[in-house]
Design a protein around this motif. Structure first.
Motif, PDB file in Angstrom:
ATOM      1  N   HIS A 168       0.835  -1.201   0.000  1.00 33.84           N
ATOM      2  CA  HIS A 168       0.000   0.000   0.000  1.00 33.84           C
ATOM      3  C   HIS A 168       0.871   1.252   0.000  1.00 33.84           C
ATOM      4  O   HIS A 168       0.566   2.233  -0.691  1.00 33.84           O
ATOM      5  CB  HIS A 168      -0.941  -0.007   1.217  1.00 33.84           C
ATOM      6  CG  HIS A 168      -2.161  -0.849   1.023  1.00 33.84           C
ATOM      7  ND1 HIS A 168      -3.380  -0.324   0.664  1.00 33.84           N
ATOM      8  CD2 HIS A 168      -2.344  -2.196   1.125  1.00 33.84           C
ATOM      9  CE1 HIS A 168      -4.276  -1.302   0.566  1.00 33.84           C
ATOM     10  NE2 HIS A 168      -3.674  -2.446   0.843  1.00 33.84           N
ATOM     11  N   GLY A 169       1.953   1.226   0.783  1.00 37.52           N
ATOM     12  CA  GLY A 169       2.841   2.378   0.822  1.00 37.52           C
ATOM     13  C   GLY A 169       3.513   2.628  -0.502  1.00 37.52           C
ATOM     14  O   GLY A 169       3.610   3.778  -0.968  1.00 37.52           O
ATOM     15  N   LEU A 170       3.987   1.553  -1.138  1.00 40.86           N
ATOM     16  CA  LEU A 170       4.640   1.701  -2.437  1.00 40.86           C
ATOM     17  C   LEU A 170       3.647   2.175  -3.486  1.00 40.86           C
ATOM     18  O   LEU A 170       3.975   3.020  -4.336  1.00 40.86           O
ATOM     19  CB  LEU A 170       5.248   0.363  -2.864  1.00 40.86           C
ATOM     20  CG  LEU A 170       6.041   0.371  -4.171  1.00 40.86           C
ATOM     21  CD1 LEU A 170       7.229   1.327  -4.081  1.00 40.86           C
ATOM     22  CD2 LEU A 170       6.511  -1.036  -4.525  1.00 40.86           C
ATOM     23  N   PHE A 171       2.416   1.663  -3.428  1.00 39.72           N
ATOM     24  CA  PHE A 171       1.424   2.109  -4.402  1.00 39.72           C
ATOM     25  C   PHE A 171       1.117   3.592  -4.233  1.00 39.72           C
ATOM     26  O   PHE A 171       0.814   4.279  -5.215  1.00 39.72           O
ATOM     27  CB  PHE A 171       0.129   1.300  -4.298  1.00 39.72           C
ATOM     28  CG  PHE A 171      -0.867   1.714  -5.341  1.00 39.72           C
ATOM     29  CD1 PHE A 171      -0.693   1.333  -6.662  1.00 39.72           C
ATOM     30  CD2 PHE A 171      -1.944   2.525  -5.024  1.00 39.72           C
ATOM     31  CE1 PHE A 171      -1.578   1.746  -7.640  1.00 39.72           C
ATOM     32  CE2 PHE A 171      -2.828   2.942  -5.993  1.00 39.72           C
ATOM     33  CZ  PHE A 171      -2.653   2.551  -7.310  1.00 39.72           C
ATOM     34  N   GLY A 172       1.201   4.098  -3.009  1.00 38.33           N
ATOM     35  CA  GLY A 172       0.990   5.524  -2.805  1.00 38.33           C
ATOM     36  C   GLY A 172       1.973   6.361  -3.611  1.00 38.33           C
ATOM     37  O   GLY A 172       1.599   7.398  -4.186  1.00 38.33           O
ATOM     38  N   ARG A 173       3.225   5.918  -3.675  1.00 37.80           N
ATOM     39  CA  ARG A 173       4.224   6.619  -4.487  1.00 37.80           C
ATOM     40  C   ARG A 173       3.904   6.485  -5.975  1.00 37.80           C
ATOM     41  O   ARG A 173       4.025   7.448  -6.743  1.00 37.80           O
ATOM     42  CB  ARG A 173       5.618   6.061  -4.187  1.00 37.80           C
ATOM     43  CG  ARG A 173       6.736   6.586  -5.086  1.00 37.80           C
ATOM     44  CD  ARG A 173       6.850   8.095  -5.022  1.00 37.80           C
ATOM     45  NE  ARG A 173       7.909   8.576  -5.905  1.00 37.80           N
ATOM     46  CZ  ARG A 173       7.973   9.820  -6.387  1.00 37.80           C
ATOM     47  NH1 ARG A 173       7.043  10.709  -6.059  1.00 37.80           N
ATOM     48  NH2 ARG A 173       8.960  10.175  -7.174  1.00 37.80           N
ATOM     49  N   ILE A 174       3.464   5.306  -6.407  1.00 35.76           N
ATOM     50  CA  ILE A 174       3.086   5.111  -7.810  1.00 35.76           C
ATOM     51  C   ILE A 174       1.931   6.028  -8.179  1.00 35.76           C
ATOM     52  O   ILE A 174       1.942   6.681  -9.233  1.00 35.76           O
ATOM     53  CB  ILE A 174       2.717   3.631  -8.063  1.00 35.76           C
ATOM     54  CG1 ILE A 174       3.951   2.744  -7.936  1.00 35.76           C
ATOM     55  CG2 ILE A 174       2.073   3.466  -9.438  1.00 35.76           C
ATOM     56  CD1 ILE A 174       3.659   1.265  -8.021  1.00 35.76           C
ATOM     57  N   GLU A 175       0.924   6.092  -7.312  1.00 36.64           N
ATOM     58  CA  GLU A 175      -0.231   6.953  -7.581  1.00 36.64           C
ATOM     59  C   GLU A 175       0.204   8.416  -7.702  1.00 36.64           C
ATOM     60  O   GLU A 175      -0.255   9.143  -8.601  1.00 36.64           O
ATOM     61  CB  GLU A 175      -1.275   6.800  -6.474  1.00 36.64           C
ATOM     62  CG  GLU A 175      -2.504   7.663  -6.695  1.00 36.64           C
ATOM     63  CD  GLU A 175      -3.618   7.382  -5.703  1.00 36.64           C
ATOM     64  OE1 GLU A 175      -4.683   8.030  -5.814  1.00 36.64           O
ATOM     65  OE2 GLU A 175      -3.440   6.526  -4.813  1.00 36.64           O
ATOM     66  N   GLU A 176       1.082   8.843  -6.828  1.00 31.83           N
ATOM     67  CA  GLU A 176       1.589  10.221  -6.879  1.00 31.83           C
ATOM     68  C   GLU A 176       2.279  10.497  -8.213  1.00 31.83           C
ATOM     69  O   GLU A 176       2.057  11.544  -8.844  1.00 31.83           O
ATOM     70  CB  GLU A 176       2.559  10.432  -5.721  1.00 31.83           C
ATOM     71  CG  GLU A 176       3.216  11.796  -5.671  1.00 31.83           C
ATOM     72  CD  GLU A 176       4.255  11.883  -4.564  1.00 31.83           C
ATOM     73  OE1 GLU A 176       5.126  12.777  -4.644  1.00 31.83           O
ATOM     74  OE2 GLU A 176       4.227  11.054  -3.628  1.00 31.83           O
ATOM     75  N   LEU A 177       3.106   9.555  -8.651  1.00 28.35           N
ATOM     76  CA  LEU A 177       3.812   9.722  -9.924  1.00 28.35           C
ATOM     77  C   LEU A 177       2.854   9.733 -11.109  1.00 28.35           C
ATOM     78  O   LEU A 177       3.017  10.522 -12.047  1.00 28.35           O
ATOM     79  CB  LEU A 177       4.839   8.591 -10.107  1.00 28.35           C
ATOM     80  CG  LEU A 177       6.180   8.764  -9.423  1.00 28.35           C
ATOM     81  CD1 LEU A 177       6.955   7.457  -9.464  1.00 28.35           C
ATOM     82  CD2 LEU A 177       6.994   9.874 -10.082  1.00 28.35           C
ATOM     83  N   LEU A 178       1.867   8.851 -11.081  1.00 27.38           N
ATOM     84  CA  LEU A 178       0.905   8.796 -12.182  1.00 27.38           C
ATOM     85  C   LEU A 178       0.122  10.097 -12.301  1.00 27.38           C
ATOM     86  O   LEU A 178      -0.080  10.615 -13.409  1.00 27.38           O
ATOM     87  CB  LEU A 178      -0.050   7.617 -11.986  1.00 27.38           C
ATOM     88  CG  LEU A 178       0.535   6.219 -12.212  1.00 27.38           C
ATOM     89  CD1 LEU A 178      -0.446   5.151 -11.752  1.00 27.38           C
ATOM     90  CD2 LEU A 178       0.912   6.008 -13.670  1.00 27.38           C
TER      91      LEU A 178
END
Length: 235
Positions: free
Chosen positions: A110-120
């Motif tokens: 979930h934490g890593l996906f938060g960074r992916i979402e921010e980048l997207l």
């Protein structure tokens, strides 16, 4: 000052088949999927993450193969603008590859996906607010529609999974698509079959998908598939 694509009508963007309309349509699907992922868990979240991958990676590949080479030719600051987006795409590829190794509902995932979402979301803003409006000013409407057809043709045949070792530029990415697109799309079908099939067949589909994943991992590290990339993309 160029207007953001978000503030324009479809007619202003050049119609349904303009590359600008096609891009914005995908961006809206992206936003809906990100919202769905944030609100779901378990199998529903895994399915939404899969749908996100199948949207993000063909979309980005079509940009890198069709749109960004064009932007570098027709925009005075095209090199700088496209490099920034390519760097975002590279980080997204790397993070998604890491995400695939984690348990779907773990705090780390979930934490890593938060960074992916921010980048997207940042990638969408860089494209819709800056890069694509400048391309809109440089091209007439018939040209935007012609580019739209080329972008769409590449998008529907592009790889569907992260491949961080492949170049984000021609000719490496085009060379990579030849073996990786059929490998990825075969894996997509096998993974779908594994979820629906009874026990033994499901296991067989999963094993076949894993074998294709290993093959793709070997292929994407071939040196010719790195040709053309900007050195700073992997900084």
């Amino acid at each position: 000052m160029p207007r953001s694509l978000a503030d324009q009508t479809e007619a202003e963007l050049g119609g349904r088949r303009s590359v600008l309309s096609l891009q914005r349509r995908d961006h809206r699907l992206l936003d809906a999927l990100l919202t769905r992922i944030d609100a779901s868990e378990g199998d529903a979240r895994r399915d939404a993450l899969t749908a996100l991958c199948r949207l993000v990676f063909p979309h980005a590949f079509a940009e890198e193969a069709v749109l960004w080479p064009l932007a570098r030719r027709v925009l005075a600051d095209g090199q700088e603008l496209t490099l920034r987006v390519e760097q975002e795409h590279q980080e997204i590829n790397e993070l998604f590859s890491e995400l695939e190794t984690m348990d779907a509902d773990s705090p780390e995932q979930h934490g890593l996906f938060g960074r992916i979402e921010e980048l997207l979301r940042q990638d969408v803003r860089d494209e819709e607010d800056v890069l694509l409006p400048k391309l809109q000013e440089a091209l007439d409407l018939p040209a935007l529609r012609r580019v739209g057809w080329a972008w769409l043709a590449v998008r529907v045949t592009a790889p569907t999974r992260p491949h961080p070792s492949v170049a984000r530029r021609l000719p490496g990415n085009a060379l990579a698509a030849v073996p990786l697109s059929p490998l990825d799309r075969s894996r997509d079908r096998l993974d779908q079959a594994a979820r629906r099939a009874p026990g033994r067949w499901a296991a067989g589909c999963a094993q076949a998908s894993h074998a294709l994943a290993l093959a793709a991992g070997v292929v994407e590290h071939l040196p010719p598939l790195r040709r053309g990339e900007h050195p700073s993309t992997r900084a």
